[in-house]
Design a protein around this motif. Structure first.
Motif, PDB file in Angstrom:
ATOM      1  N   SER A  11     -13.320   3.588  -7.325  1.00 16.28           N
ATOM      2  CA  SER A  11     -13.686   3.407  -5.921  1.00 16.28           C
ATOM      3  C   SER A  11     -14.716   4.436  -5.474  1.00 16.28           C
ATOM      4  N   GLY A  12     -15.507   4.026  -4.483  1.00 14.38           N
ATOM      5  CA  GLY A  12     -16.451   4.939  -3.847  1.00 14.38           C
ATOM      6  C   GLY A  12     -17.367   5.650  -4.819  1.00 14.38           C
ATOM      7  N   GLY A  13     -17.501   6.946  -4.628  1.00 12.71           N
ATOM      8  CA  GLY A  13     -18.353   7.742  -5.501  1.00 12.71           C
ATOM      9  C   GLY A  13     -17.583   8.387  -6.632  1.00 12.71           C
ATOM     10  N   CYS A  14     -16.420   7.804  -6.975  1.00 12.58           N
ATOM     11  CA  CYS A  14     -15.554   8.401  -8.000  1.00 12.58           C
ATOM     12  C   CYS A  14     -16.243   8.506  -9.358  1.00 12.58           C
ATOM     13  N   LEU A  15     -17.028   7.475  -9.697  1.00 20.88           N
ATOM     14  CA  LEU A  15     -17.629   7.451 -11.031  1.00 20.88           C
ATOM     15  C   LEU A  15     -18.601   8.617 -11.200  1.00 20.88           C
ATOM     16  N   GLU A  16     -19.421   8.846 -10.185  1.00 24.00           N
ATOM     17  CA  GLU A  16     -20.346   9.979 -10.230  1.00 24.00           C
ATOM     18  C   GLU A  16     -19.569  11.283 -10.347  1.00 24.00           C
ATOM     19  N   TRP A  17     -18.491  11.362  -9.587  1.00 27.55           N
ATOM     20  CA  TRP A  17     -17.661  12.576  -9.594  1.00 27.55           C
ATOM     21  C   TRP A  17     -17.061  12.830 -10.971  1.00 27.55           C
TER      22      TRP A  17
ATOM     23  N   ASP B  75       3.620   6.712 -13.126  1.00 27.03           N
ATOM     24  CA  ASP B  75       4.104   5.433 -12.593  1.00 27.03           C
ATOM     25  C   ASP B  75       3.202   4.932 -11.467  1.00 27.03           C
ATOM     26  N   PHE B  76       2.710   5.833 -10.650  1.00 24.53           N
ATOM     27  CA  PHE B  76       1.829   5.417  -9.563  1.00 24.53           C
ATOM     28  C   PHE B  76       0.549   4.781 -10.115  1.00 24.53           C
ATOM     29  N   VAL B  77       0.022   5.333 -11.199  1.00 25.31           N
ATOM     30  CA  VAL B  77      -1.162   4.754 -11.833  1.00 25.31           C
ATOM     31  C   VAL B  77      -0.815   3.374 -12.391  1.00 25.31           C
ATOM     32  N   ASN B  78       0.325   3.302 -13.061  1.00 23.65           N
ATOM     33  CA  ASN B  78       0.785   2.034 -13.637  1.00 23.65           C
ATOM     34  C   ASN B  78       0.953   0.969 -12.551  1.00 23.65           C
TER      35      ASN B  78
ATOM     36  N   LYS C  99      -6.241  -9.734 -10.199  1.00 23.55           N
ATOM     37  CA  LYS C  99      -7.655  -9.890  -9.871  1.00 23.55           C
ATOM     38  C   LYS C  99      -8.466  -9.707 -11.153  1.00 23.55           C
ATOM     39  N   LYS C 100      -9.782  -9.851 -11.048  1.00 24.13           N
ATOM     40  CA  LYS C 100     -10.629  -9.645 -12.215  1.00 24.13           C
ATOM     41  C   LYS C 100     -10.992  -8.183 -12.391  1.00 24.13           C
ATOM     42  N   ILE C 101     -10.918  -7.426 -11.290  1.00 25.53           N
ATOM     43  CA  ILE C 101     -11.304  -6.014 -11.348  1.00 25.53           C
ATOM     44  C   ILE C 101     -10.172  -5.159 -10.787  1.00 25.53           C
ATOM     45  N   VAL C 102      -9.785  -4.140 -11.549  1.00 29.71           N
ATOM     46  CA  VAL C 102      -8.822  -3.141 -11.092  1.00 29.71           C
ATOM     47  C   VAL C 102      -9.611  -1.914 -10.668  1.00 29.71           C
ATOM     48  N   LYS C 103      -9.408  -1.497  -9.429  1.00 26.05           N
ATOM     49  CA  LYS C 103     -10.167  -0.352  -8.916  1.00 26.05           C
ATOM     50  C   LYS C 103      -9.215   0.822  -8.710  1.00 26.05           C
ATOM     51  N   LEU C 104      -9.486   1.935  -9.385  1.00 26.13           N
ATOM     52  CA  LEU C 104      -8.676   3.148  -9.244  1.00 26.13           C
ATOM     53  C   LEU C 104      -9.369   4.118  -8.301  1.00 26.13           C
ATOM     54  N   ASN C 105      -8.572   4.761  -7.441  1.00 23.37           N
ATOM     55  CA  ASN C 105      -9.148   5.798  -6.588  1.00 23.37           C
ATOM     56  C   ASN C 105      -9.155   7.128  -7.332  1.00 23.37           C
TER      57      ASN C 105
ATOM     58  N   ASP D 266       0.805  -1.220   0.000  1.00 23.87           N
ATOM     59  CA  ASP D 266       0.000   0.000   0.000  1.00 23.87           C
ATOM     60  C   ASP D 266       0.839   1.271   0.000  1.00 23.87           C
ATOM     61  N   GLU D 267       2.163   1.116   0.088  1.00 19.60           N
ATOM     62  CA  GLU D 267       3.022   2.313   0.142  1.00 19.60           C
ATOM     63  C   GLU D 267       2.887   3.207  -1.086  1.00 19.60           C
ATOM     64  N   PRO D 268       2.889   2.656  -2.327  1.00 17.18           N
ATOM     65  CA  PRO D 268       2.772   3.549  -3.490  1.00 17.18           C
ATOM     66  C   PRO D 268       1.486   4.370  -3.496  1.00 17.18           C
ATOM     67  N   THR D 269       0.384   3.761  -3.089  1.00 16.30           N
ATOM     68  CA  THR D 269      -0.884   4.488  -3.063  1.00 16.30           C
ATOM     69  C   THR D 269      -0.822   5.641  -2.081  1.00 16.30           C
ATOM     70  N   CYS D 270      -0.322   5.381  -0.867  1.00 12.50           N
ATOM     71  CA  CYS D 270      -0.219   6.434   0.151  1.00 12.50           C
ATOM     72  C   CYS D 270       0.735   7.544  -0.293  1.00 12.50           C
ATOM     73  N   THR D 271       1.868   7.148  -0.858  1.00 12.25           N
ATOM     74  CA  THR D 271       2.858   8.131  -1.307  1.00 12.25           C
ATOM     75  C   THR D 271       2.310   8.963  -2.460  1.00 12.25           C
ATOM     76  N   HIS D 272       1.602   8.315  -3.354  1.00 11.74           N
ATOM     77  CA  HIS D 272       0.999   9.019  -4.486  1.00 11.74           C
ATOM     78  C   HIS D 272       0.056  10.109  -3.996  1.00 11.74           C
ATOM     79  N   ILE D 273      -0.855   9.747  -3.104  1.00  9.24           N
ATOM     80  CA  ILE D 273      -1.814  10.726  -2.568  1.00  9.24           C
ATOM     81  C   ILE D 273      -1.069  11.857  -1.878  1.00  9.24           C
ATOM     82  N   ASN D 274      -0.061  11.486  -1.091  1.00  5.66           N
ATOM     83  CA  ASN D 274       0.695  12.469  -0.328  1.00  5.66           C
ATOM     84  C   ASN D 274       1.386  13.486  -1.234  1.00  5.66           C
TER      85      ASN D 274
END
Length: 934
Positions: free
Chosen positions: A653-659, A598-601, A610-616, A566-574
């Motif tokens: 993830s979450g309400g991202c699609l509506e956003w 690269d963080f997206v990649n 997995k069968k589903i990739v979920k992007l925040n 989970d480090e890349p996700t946290c670092t990316h957001i940061n």
């Protein structure tokens, strides 16, 4: 707090502000005594002078030296002095410790070269000042001033005349020293209460202001009358003893020197005089380390790590992280400090105790300890949701003290969306600094670079005036970003006005900061100078390679473990929110953009098993903002329709699609529609957004809104080939991946928008290129798939009426593309209108160029004209020009496809010879040798 702690705090603060001067006396030189060599005492020198002069009574040593000089002459006088001060004395650990303090100015009344030797050996940068000429030529802010000269310069100050004539011989040095008393905190080392040099220095101090910084004299025995005397001259005596300063770890020094070294070490050490049994001291220690960070709107993990030291992070799947303070004998780090870790241990004990409190007891504790509340608020700026506590749960999961100053991950995402929605925010703020910062940033985002430059220039001046160094550093960086746009952007018509504007040399400006601010802002500078960005890019590259191997292993039936998944996700957001919230104009720098990609990649790779990739939402924003359009298209290929049973799906993830559908896409469409330049990047962002939506499973309401935005864009004059292609891809993937049933009326409405641009003569070159080259072909196809039927006879008539005014060549192109595409999805009445027009176009005389042949074969293929056998001989004659291989046209591919279609579907066997020849011409072209020319 013990008075000594207050004094040390003052000295340390002065040093951090480059306002510390250390006076070094003879007592410091005595620290270089060794078992085989001992420096002589002043009394030894005085005894020899008196003996040579045959004097028995006590005389002032200035007069004694004067008499010796008069009696024996200069050469003998100098020889006897040199004998007592050899040049090859080895510096002691005390000398090295003085240099570790690294005061701005070192002044010494000593003639020996020990301190200079230490400077040379340890590699410190100090200008040596022995004469006024040295002072004039000195360029370094760090100086060692030998106020009594030295033997090398033959200007030793010792005898009475030297002191009487000091103002005449050293006017600049004397004035400089006097200025030191008015501007610097002064620390005297190696001087006794009765030191004649100290008394002489005190004469210089008599005229300095009462508001001057403090002065301190280190001594080892309390003498109240002497201390009172010095106090009247503004000097505070610091009596050192073994109770306050431990000398157990100090080797090879006499007690006084050891105590002095221990005292200086307490100045160097960041933990100072912290009483680990005092809650206020422990909490205050942590607060003092990070309080400078609260001026920023967001903080990086590196800033926290650099400020607190001896710490690390645990990362969570919610994008937040937990701070881990290392304890003694814990994780080995390059900044390892047992004293700091001992304080950390006590701090963790405090947090553990608070964690056991009830709500009322917690509130009471926070009210009594406001600094702890401040600490938690500062940590929240780095998305730190807690601090790891020493205990571990039975299941091995970490236990952490919850940071009540941070919102939940969900609330944080919602509050962060205003920064990543590609929209402008209001620049209202009562804080003038924040107003200028956000105002400059918003103008930059809007492409109003001259306004941005003006506001940023005001911000730089304001930050300098108020000494807000962190924001100043960002503003200096932003100046270069804005200047780059002003000087080199094609969208700026006033480039010449800024050609003479000098870009900031960020490193030079940074090192002009006070020493304390350089230390505090090192992590920020590393980010702005792209040092840490490049380091993160290297980390990401390694991570991608490791993930690629791990994914291959898992797909082959192996397993893979990663404790830091989970480090890349946290670092990316940061890093992303740090840049956006602090208004850092770093979006144009390639290394930063590459890291964001690269963080997206990494996120896609990590989830690809997995069968589903979920992007925040942060990954979606980065995909839209930082990818070149074609590169994102390539990245998303893993989600395209696959015959493989393991079809990979993309989700949000979450309400991202509506956003994305109801906020981001409309904003990007609006920006693109209102764009005045081809170089502002809005087109690429719109395409990226559409390509992401293309592979996401949308609801009917979301699809309807997307299509409305398409219609709004196509109706404008801001369309380009890329935007049409992105829309075309959206329709293709929505059908192939999800068998999407889009309402016919929505599709027909977009088609009418395209037709109306032709009718109203508002279709520009890109529109026509997209229409004629099939860039919206999936629109017609989708209408056919959903059994839609085009029935607008009035529009159809107006369209062909408009096309009748076009040149024959253009009429043929529109007939093959737009009209025939509408024809295939129309009712009988519209078909008749279109067919009648196309037949007229077919009947027109032609030049029989390759376009004409392509159109004629097309006419046969679609059944608007019966096949004419004579066409074979005419086409055969036309192909003569290509048979020698000297010329070639890519349209021969199209002719080949048409002849093949007519043979296969229309059974026109007479074309087989020409079809074969077209194949030969194409093969001949493709097999030609590669030629190059210089």
């Amino acid at each position: 707090m013990h008075l000594h702690s207050v004094y040390i705090k003052n000295i340390k603060q002065a040093n951090e502000n480059d306002r510390l001067a250390i006076f070094v006396g003879a007592g410091v030189s005595k620290s270089s005594d060794s078992d085989y060599r001992s420096l002589p005492l002043w009394s030894d020198l005085m005894s020899e002078l008196k003996s040579d002069l045959a004097i028995t009574e006590d005389l002032d040593y200035l007069k004694l030296a004067q008499l010796y000089y008069l009696e024996f002459g200069e050469q003998t006088y100098n020889q006897v002095l040199r004998k007592y001060f050899p040049e090859d004395i080895t510096p002691s650990s005390l000398h090295r410790t003085i240099l570790e303090v690294n005061p701005r100015v070192i002044l010494t009344t000593n003639w020996d070269c020990i301190i200079e030797n230490a400077i040379e050996q340890e590699g410190y940068l100090y200008d040596k000042i022995c004469t006024d000429k040295d002072l004039v030529s000195s360029a370094s802010p760090n100086k060692i001033i030998k106020i009594h000269g030295d033997f090398k310069n033959h200007n030793v100050v010792f005898k009475e005349d030297d002191y009487l004539n000091y103002s005449r011989n050293f006017p600049l040095i004397e004035n400089y020293i006097k200025s030191i008393f008015s501007t610097h905190t002064v620390l005297f080392l190696g001087y006794s209460y009765n030191d004649i040099n100290l008394k002489h220095i005190m004469k210089w101090m008599q005229s300095h202001s009462n508001s001057a910084p403090p002065m301190y004299l280190v001594n080892f025995k309390s003498d109240k009358p002497q201390e009172s005397y010095l106090s009247n001259h503004g000097i505070t005596t610091l009596v050192l003893d073994g109770e306050n300063y431990s000398i157990d770890d100090v080797k090879n020094l006499d007690k006084r020197s050891a105590l002095t070294q221990s005292f200086l070490t307490s100045i160097i050490k960041d933990d100072g005089e912290v009483d680990v049994n005092d809650e206020q001291d422990v909490i205050g220690f942590i607060y003092e380390r990070i309080k400078h960070l609260k001026k920023l709107n967001s903080i990086t993990h590196n800033q926290i790590r650099g400020a607190i030291t001896n710490c690390g992070f645990r990362y969570d799947s919610d994008g937040l992280n937990v701070l881990e303070l290392f304890k003694p004998k814990g994780v080995l780090t390059t900044d390892c400090s047992d004293s700091t870790r001992s304080i950390h241990e006590k701090f963790l004990e405090i947090l553990a105790r608070i964690d056991s409190f009830g709500e009322d007891e917690k509130d009471s504790f926070y009210r009594r300890n406001s600094k702890l509340t401040e600490i938690l608020s500062i940590l929240a700026l780095a998305h730190i949701k807690g601090v790891v506590l020493p205990e571990a749960n039975d299941n091995g999961r970490i236990v952490y003290f919850l940071n009540e100053k941070i919102d939940s991950a969900k609330n944080l995402e919602e509050s962060d969306r205003k920064y990543i929605s590609f929209s402008e925010s209001e620049c209202k703020s009562n804080d003038y600094i924040k107003y200028l910062s956000s105002g400059s940033y918003e103008s930059y985002k809007l492409g109003e670079y001259e306004v941005a430059f003006k506001k940023n220039s005001e911000l730089i001046l304001a930050c300098k005036r108020h000494k807000i160094y962190s924001i100043l550093l960002i503003a200096l960086f932003n100046k270069n970003s804005i200047l780059w746009r002003l000087k080199y952007s094609f969208s700026n018509k006033n480039r010449s006005d800024f050609e003479k504007e000098v870009e900031v040399k960020l490193q030079d400006e940074f090192f002009k900061f006070p020493r304390s601010e350089i230390k505090r802002n090192q992590a920020l500078y590393d980010f702005l100078a792209l040092h840490s960005v490049h380091q993160k890019a290297n980390d990401c590259t390694k991570k991608i390679l490791d993930l690629t191997r791990a994914v291959e292993s898992i797909k082959a039936g192996g397993i893979s473990f990663n404790n830091y998944a989970d480090e890349p996700t946290c670092t990316h957001i940061n890093l992303l929110m740090f840049s956006l919230k602090n208004h850092i104009m770093i979006d144009q720098y390639a290394p930063y953009k590459a890291v964001m990609r690269d963080f997206v990649n990494i996120s896609i790779l990590r989830q690809s098993v997995k069968k589903i990739v979920k992007l925040n939402q942060y990954e979606i924003y980065s995909a839209i903002q930082f990818y070149p359009s074609k590169e994102l298209q390539s990245e998303l290929r893993v989600f395209f329709k696959s015959e493989d049973s393991n079809q990979l799906r993309l989700s949000a993830s979450g309400g991202c699609l509506e956003w994305v559908v109801f906020t981001v896409l409309p904003k990007l469409t609006g920006q693109l529609v209102g764009s005045l330049s081809l170089f502002d990047g809005y087109e690429s962002k719109f395409e990226n957004c559409v390509r992401l939506l293309a592979v996401l499973n949308l609801s009917d309401a979301q699809v309807s809104n997307v299509m409305r935005e398409f219609s709004r864009l196509i109706a404008s004059d801001s369309t380009a080939v890329g935007t049409y292609e992105a829309i075309n891809e959206f329709l293709a993937h929505q059908y192939e991946l999800f068998d999407r049933d889009i309402e016919t009326d929505i599709l027909i409405n977009i088609l009418n928008t395209v037709i109306d641009k032709i009718i109203s003569k508002t279709a520009h070159g890109w529109d026509q290129h997209a229409i004629l080259n099939g860039s919206i072909g999936n629109l017609y196809g989708y209408i056919g798939v959903v059994k839609g039927e085009y029935t607008d006879k009035v529009r159809a008539r107006r369209l062909v009426f408009e096309l009748e005014s076009y040149k024959s060549e253009e009429q043929r192109k529109f007939s093959k593309s737009l009209l025939y595409s509408i024809f295939k999805i129309s009712d009988e009445s519209v078909r008749n209108i279109i067919k009648a027009f196309i037949k007229v176009v077919i009947s027109q005389s032609k030049t029989k160029g390759i376009d004409d042949w392509e159109f004629e074969l097309w006419s046969f293929a679609v059944g608007f004209k019966d096949f004419d056998a004579e066409a074979i001989s005419r086409l055969d004659e036309y192909l003569v020009q290509f048979r020698d291989g000297k010329i070639f046209s890519s349209q021969l591919y199209s002719l080949k496809n048409l002849t093949q279609y007519l043979i296969n579907e229309k059974e026109v066997d007479a074309l087989e010879g020409l079809n074969e020849e077209l194949g030969d011409l194409i093969d001949q072209y493709e097999q030609r040798p590669n030629l190059s020319s210089i």
